[in-house]
Design a protein around this motif. Structure first.
Motif: not given
Length: 465
Positions: A128-147
């Motif tokens: 799934h090309e999960v390599f770059q930090a610019w792609l992974t770090f937004p995931l935590w912010d979006v999850a936190r936003r929803a929480h």
């Protein structure tokens, strides 16, 4: 650059000659050029013969971890004068490449060594090309936003308000790479000059590694500093520290909206320093992306609008993010802040890899009791926590746990990455390619949405509503 800042650190201590008496030299991993023997070549340039000479691995926690290890060696009586130094000149490398040239620098390693990744790639992340930090770090912010139940538009406004004050600090920092004050709205609004990189982050909001920056720290025991005649007003003391890790792979993190290791490490570091967070006047929190700031603030129980701010340098997006060496700059700048405010304490943090490695350390201009943390016990507690198992392929129903949308260089949406919970309790990655769904992902909240995954080529899960 290594030599220049090492000598500048000795000058700053008031003893230019102490560089010749170093017992330990640690060089932070350099991405700009593959030297054959970095610490050995630097020691030769400095005219010293350290018994301990090391070249580090990679990650944003590296400089502070080197400081911690040196402090422990000093407490064991193994050494009393040491150097930690790092530099990058990736901007020069970029400009040379653009001109069709390559660096022609000294002492190139004749052996082509692989990049020192610390863990193998997970097959599902490769697919799934999960390599770059610019792609992974937004995931935590979006999850936190929803929480937190925050509206997506309001959340982006919050990110702007979080980061805009950092630009003011960078503008006052003579060493900052981007000393420009920017308003919150300017940071979050996509424009041709500030394209969306990975939702919800624009270009102005992400760390920039293509910089030419160097920093060095001289470390001594209190007794050796006395012998060398280092003025008391030039000294800053390491008071407490702790390193800890969250799971290696992105989808393993549970919960996706918090960092248990940040909380455990920060609590242990402050406990080691015999300080409470309310006794810390100055914060320098690792800011490669807004999520690393938000998760650290949550871990420290520091709320929005806290008057201490989050940085003394301006942060990685604005002061500059020189590879693994940013924390050397952060610690050096914190030392200057504490010299000017000698009755205060400061806290620095670092984040490494995909939000896996975490370190916190407390400093002050006056000495205090030194109680090294039991990092083994801290990590054992974290390792006992549940870790989500990752499924490579998971066709069928799923629920979105986190997501982001990667954008092309022209600013248009390219594809989306989602982390999904599946009915058997495991997690998987999924790609989003439907243009309508990509647009919807940036307009509304998809976390918690029930979706269907279908198998694509190459063990890829494709997400559809």
């Amino acid at each position: 650059m290594w030599e220049e800042v090492s000598r500048a650190a000795a000058d700053d201590a008031g003893r230019p000659d102490l560089i010749e008496h170093l017992q330990s030299v640690d060089v932070v991993y350099c991405q700009s050029w593959p030297y054959d023997d970095p610490p050995g070549r630097l020691a030769a340039r400095l005219g010293c013969s350290p018994a301990r000479a090391r070249y580090s691995g990679v990650g944003g926690t590296t400089p502070q971890v080197l400081v911690d290890e040196t402090a422990l060696a000093m407490l064991r009586g193994e050494l009393d004068l040491a150097l930690v130094v790092g530099a990058e000149c990736l901007d020069t490398v970029r400009r040379l490449k653009k001109a069709g040239e390559r660096p022609r620098w000294s002492f190139r390693d004749p052996e082509r060594k692989p990049f020192p990744f610390e863990a193998p790639f997970h097959p599902a992340e490769v697919a799934h090309e999960v390599f770059q930090a610019w792609l992974t770090f937004p995931l935590w912010d979006v999850a936190r936003r929803a929480h937190l139940g925050v509206d997506p538009v309001a959340h982006r406004n919050d990110l702007g308000r979080l980061m805009a004050p950092m630009t003011e600090v960078a503008a006052r920092n003579p060493h900052a790479w981007f000393p420009v004050v920017r308003r919150a709205e300017e940071l979050i609004t996509p424009t041709p000059a500030n394209r969306m990189v990975a939702y919800p982050y624009t270009k102005y909001m992400v760390s920039v590694m293509d910089v030419d920056m160097a920093a060095a720290l001289l470390l001594a025991t209190h007794g050796r500093a006395d012998e060398l005649g280092v003025p008391p007003e030039r000294r800053v003391y390491l008071r407490g520290w702790c390193f800890a890790t969250d799971p290696v792979y992105v989808a393993e993190h549970e919960p996706m909206w918090a960092s248990p290791a940040m909380r455990a490490a920060s609590e242990a570091a402050l406990r080691s320093a015999a300080l409470g967070i309310d006794e810390v006047a100055h914060l320098e929190l690792y800011s490669c992306f807004a999520s690393s700031l938000n998760l650290a603030l949550d871990a420290l129980d520091v709320g929005p609008g806290d008057g201490r701010g989050t940085t003394v340098t301006g942060g990685l997006p604005f002061s500059g993010g020189p590879g693994s060496n940013y924390m050397t700059h952060a610690i050096a700048e914190m030392a200057g802040v504490l010299r000017r405010d000698p009755v205060s304490a400061g806290l620095v943090s670092g984040v490494g890899m995909h939000n896996t490695k975490h370190v916190f350390a407390a400093y002050s201009a006056v000495p205090g009791p030194v109680r090294p943390p039991d990092q083994g016990a801290v990590q054992a507690g974290l390792d006992a926590r549940p870790v989500k198992e990752i499924r490579d392929v998971a066709p069928g129903p799923a629920v979105v746990a986190a997501y982001t949308v990667a954008h092309r260089r022209d600013g248009s949406p390219d594809w989306g990455l989602a982390v999904c919970d599946v009915p058997d309790g495991r997690r998987c990655y999924a790609r989003v390619v439907d243009p309508g769904l990509l647009a919807l992902a940036e307009e509304t909240e998809l976390v918690g949405a029930s979706v269907r995954l279908v198998a694509g080529d190459g063990n890829v899960n494709l997400l559809s509503c």
